[in-house]
Design a protein around this motif. Structure first.
Motif, PDB file in Angstrom:
ATOM      1  N   LYS A  51      52.288 -33.357 -28.727  1.00  0.00           N
ATOM      2  CA  LYS A  51      51.668 -32.043 -28.597  1.00  0.00           C
ATOM      3  C   LYS A  51      52.579 -31.020 -29.272  1.00  0.00           C
ATOM      4  O   LYS A  51      53.798 -31.046 -29.064  1.00  0.00           O
ATOM      5  N   GLN A  52      51.989 -30.148 -30.038  1.00  0.00           N
ATOM      6  CA  GLN A  52      52.790 -29.166 -30.767  1.00  0.00           C
ATOM      7  C   GLN A  52      52.131 -27.802 -30.682  1.00  0.00           C
ATOM      8  O   GLN A  52      50.911 -27.671 -30.761  1.00  0.00           O
ATOM      9  N   ARG A  53      52.955 -26.772 -30.490  1.00  0.00           N
ATOM     10  CA  ARG A  53      52.449 -25.408 -30.401  1.00  0.00           C
ATOM     11  C   ARG A  53      53.377 -24.476 -31.172  1.00  0.00           C
ATOM     12  O   ARG A  53      54.595 -24.585 -31.074  1.00  0.00           O
ATOM     13  N   ARG A  54      52.791 -23.581 -31.897  1.00  0.00           N
ATOM     14  CA  ARG A  54      53.592 -22.614 -32.639  1.00  0.00           C
ATOM     15  C   ARG A  54      54.110 -21.517 -31.719  1.00  0.00           C
ATOM     16  O   ARG A  54      53.511 -21.188 -30.703  1.00  0.00           O
ATOM     17  N   LEU A  55      55.244 -20.927 -32.103  1.00  0.00           N
ATOM     18  CA  LEU A  55      55.803 -19.797 -31.384  1.00  0.00           C
ATOM     19  C   LEU A  55      54.770 -18.672 -31.329  1.00  0.00           C
ATOM     20  O   LEU A  55      54.152 -18.338 -32.325  1.00  0.00           O
ATOM     21  N   GLU A  57      51.936 -18.678 -29.445  1.00  0.00           N
ATOM     22  CA  GLU A  57      50.589 -19.087 -29.044  1.00  0.00           C
ATOM     23  C   GLU A  57      50.394 -19.061 -27.542  1.00  0.00           C
ATOM     24  O   GLU A  57      49.288 -19.262 -27.056  1.00  0.00           O
ATOM     25  N   SER A  58      51.458 -18.832 -26.778  1.00  0.00           N
ATOM     26  CA  SER A  58      51.354 -18.733 -25.332  1.00  0.00           C
ATOM     27  C   SER A  58      52.107 -17.494 -24.873  1.00  0.00           C
ATOM     28  O   SER A  58      53.137 -17.123 -25.443  1.00  0.00           O
ATOM     29  N   SER A  59      51.612 -16.868 -23.832  1.00  0.00           N
ATOM     30  CA  SER A  59      52.265 -15.669 -23.315  1.00  0.00           C
ATOM     31  C   SER A  59      53.509 -15.995 -22.503  1.00  0.00           C
ATOM     32  O   SER A  59      54.312 -15.115 -22.216  1.00  0.00           O
ATOM     33  N   VAL A  60      53.671 -17.261 -22.086  1.00  0.00           N
ATOM     34  CA  VAL A  60      54.789 -17.621 -21.216  1.00  0.00           C
ATOM     35  C   VAL A  60      55.725 -18.648 -21.839  1.00  0.00           C
ATOM     36  O   VAL A  60      56.761 -18.961 -21.266  1.00  0.00           O
ATOM     37  N   SER A  61      55.408 -19.178 -23.002  1.00  0.00           N
ATOM     38  CA  SER A  61      56.231 -20.230 -23.600  1.00  0.00           C
ATOM     39  C   SER A  61      56.429 -19.981 -25.079  1.00  0.00           C
ATOM     40  O   SER A  61      55.619 -19.316 -25.735  1.00  0.00           O
ATOM     41  N   GLY A  62      57.517 -20.541 -25.600  1.00  0.00           N
ATOM     42  CA  GLY A  62      57.721 -20.530 -27.033  1.00  0.00           C
ATOM     43  C   GLY A  62      57.017 -21.699 -27.679  1.00  0.00           C
ATOM     44  O   GLY A  62      56.191 -22.381 -27.075  1.00  0.00           O
ATOM     45  N   GLY A  63      57.363 -21.956 -28.953  1.00  0.00           N
ATOM     46  CA  GLY A  63      56.807 -23.107 -29.621  1.00  0.00           C
ATOM     47  C   GLY A  63      57.470 -24.383 -29.134  1.00  0.00           C
ATOM     48  O   GLY A  63      58.555 -24.366 -28.548  1.00  0.00           O
ATOM     49  N   ILE A 233      42.100 -27.849 -23.016  1.00  0.00           N
ATOM     50  CA  ILE A 233      42.521 -26.603 -23.649  1.00  0.00           C
ATOM     51  C   ILE A 233      41.910 -25.390 -22.954  1.00  0.00           C
ATOM     52  O   ILE A 233      40.720 -25.339 -22.718  1.00  0.00           O
ATOM     53  N   THR A 234      42.757 -24.404 -22.645  1.00  0.00           N
ATOM     54  CA  THR A 234      42.283 -23.120 -22.154  1.00  0.00           C
ATOM     55  C   THR A 234      42.531 -21.995 -23.158  1.00  0.00           C
ATOM     56  O   THR A 234      42.089 -20.895 -22.965  1.00  0.00           O
ATOM     57  N   ARG A 235      43.271 -22.298 -24.208  1.00  0.00           N
ATOM     58  CA  ARG A 235      43.381 -21.409 -25.364  1.00  0.00           C
ATOM     59  C   ARG A 235      43.781 -22.281 -26.546  1.00  0.00           C
ATOM     60  O   ARG A 235      44.226 -23.405 -26.369  1.00  0.00           O
ATOM     61  N   PRO A 236      43.614 -21.807 -27.796  1.00  0.00           N
ATOM     62  CA  PRO A 236      43.787 -22.687 -28.958  1.00  0.00           C
ATOM     63  C   PRO A 236      45.170 -23.339 -29.021  1.00  0.00           C
ATOM     64  O   PRO A 236      46.177 -22.727 -28.728  1.00  0.00           O
ATOM     65  N   LEU A 237      45.175 -24.603 -29.413  1.00  0.00           N
ATOM     66  CA  LEU A 237      46.396 -25.368 -29.623  1.00  0.00           C
ATOM     67  C   LEU A 237      46.326 -25.994 -30.994  1.00  0.00           C
ATOM     68  O   LEU A 237      45.341 -26.633 -31.335  1.00  0.00           O
ATOM     69  N   ARG A 238      47.368 -25.816 -31.793  1.00  0.00           N
ATOM     70  CA  ARG A 238      47.393 -26.393 -33.126  1.00  0.00           C
ATOM     71  C   ARG A 238      48.159 -27.701 -33.081  1.00  0.00           C
ATOM     72  O   ARG A 238      49.262 -27.779 -32.560  1.00  0.00           O
ATOM     73  N   LEU A 239      47.614 -28.740 -33.677  1.00  0.00           N
ATOM     74  CA  LEU A 239      48.225 -30.067 -33.645  1.00  0.00           C
ATOM     75  C   LEU A 239      48.555 -30.601 -35.031  1.00  0.00           C
ATOM     76  O   LEU A 239      48.863 -31.757 -35.194  1.00  0.00           O
ATOM     77  N   GLY A 240      48.446 -29.745 -36.061  1.00  0.00           N
ATOM     78  CA  GLY A 240      48.670 -30.205 -37.424  1.00  0.00           C
ATOM     79  C   GLY A 240      50.107 -30.619 -37.664  1.00  0.00           C
ATOM     80  O   GLY A 240      51.024 -30.180 -37.000  1.00  0.00           O
ATOM     81  N   GLU A 241      50.289 -31.467 -38.636  1.00  0.00           N
ATOM     82  CA  GLU A 241      51.599 -32.050 -38.932  1.00  0.00           C
ATOM     83  C   GLU A 241      52.635 -30.990 -39.221  1.00  0.00           C
ATOM     84  O   GLU A 241      53.803 -31.123 -38.850  1.00  0.00           O
ATOM     85  N   ASN A 242      52.252 -29.903 -39.878  1.00  0.00           N
ATOM     86  CA  ASN A 242      53.233 -28.911 -40.300  1.00  0.00           C
ATOM     87  C   ASN A 242      53.155 -27.639 -39.471  1.00  0.00           C
ATOM     88  O   ASN A 242      53.690 -26.609 -39.872  1.00  0.00           O
ATOM     89  N   ASP A 243      52.508 -27.661 -38.346  1.00  0.00           N
ATOM     90  CA  ASP A 243      52.387 -26.462 -37.497  1.00  0.00           C
ATOM     91  C   ASP A 243      53.742 -26.067 -36.919  1.00  0.00           C
ATOM     92  O   ASP A 243      54.547 -26.903 -36.590  1.00  0.00           O
TER      93      ASP A 243
END
Length: 243
Positions: A51-55, A57-63, A233-243
């Motif tokens: 699972k991967q998330r960009r910096l 994308e969440s109000s409480v967490s970083g990437g 998912i409750t808000r968008p999550l990016r899963l791309g290789e280079n995200d």
């Protein structure tokens, strides 16, 4: 129910530091070095997903870039796919669900954990796996992370947890190796920033994250126990290789 593998005495007597927030380092997390080594040697291998998330994308967490699988499911307190676990890991899951462990965490932190839910997630962080600075979800009052790497894990390999004064990964007070039999307890606050640099090299960073949370806690992205399937998912999550 007394724990069989967890060293709750060491947990209760740990030094709970107050700067830059409340946290503790436990150097003898299990009842013996042999138990810790058995858990390291039989560390789960089945059912991991990325699972991967960009910096931002969440109000409480970083990437983050995380390679994990559930061990204990928060909503049901069930062990996820117990048939894939060694006997040591099956016992560890039972220990984590015990009143003895919950009481030890309450005694160390001074936080009443009765009525909270427990979730446990196992991580095998490959090269490139990282965790940006974040203070944790406000509904997650206490967490503990156990480590399972050999003692020779070099600082050059990344993955050392940093206890931070701010959201700057270089603004740290302590840097902790993911050494087997050690663990870190974090008491959540608005200032409980922590994270680690990407893992570098051939070895995986091995850890087990435990957190207690209020029953009404909502994640920005709900992964569930099976990380090989899409997250809830409750808000968008990016899963791309280079995200």
């Amino acid at each position: 129910m007394p724990t069989k593998l967890l060293n709750t005495e060491s947990l209760i007597s740990a030094d709970l530091r107050s700067e830059p927030y409340r946290w503790a380092r436990i150097t003898e997390s299990f009842r013996s070095p042999e138990i810790a080594d058995e858990l390291r040697r039989t560390f789960p291998t089945d059912g991991f997903g990325r699972k991967q998330r960009r910096l931002g994308e969440s109000s409480v967490s970083g990437g983050h870039y995380l390679n994990g699988r559930g061990l204990v499911t928060r909503e049901t307190a069930e062990v996820h796919r117990p048939e894939t676990l060694s006997s040591a890991w099956a016992q560890l899951a039972e220990d984590l669900l015990s009143d003895d462990y919950r009481d030890a965490m309450s005694r160390l932190t001074g936080i009443e954990l009765t009525g909270t839910l427990l979730e446990a997630i196992v991580f095998r962080q490959p090269e490139g796996g990282y965790l940006d600075p974040h203070p944790d979800n406000p509904a997650k009052p206490v967490s503990q992370v156990f480590y399972f790497n050999e003692e020779d894990w070099s600082i050059d390999w990344g993955g050392w947890l940093r206890i931070l004064r701010s959201d700057d990964i270089e603004d740290y007070t302590d840097e902790l190796a993911p050494a087997c039999n050690s663990s870190t307890v974090l008491v959540r606050s608005d200032d409980s920033w922590h994270g680690y640099h990407p893992v570098r090299g051939a070895r995986e960073r091995l850890s087990l994250q435990i957190f207690f949370c209020r029953p009404d806690m909502k994640f920005a992205t709900e992964y569930g126990p099976d990380w090989t399937k899409p997250p809830r998912i409750t808000r968008p999550l990016r899963l791309g290789e280079n995200d």
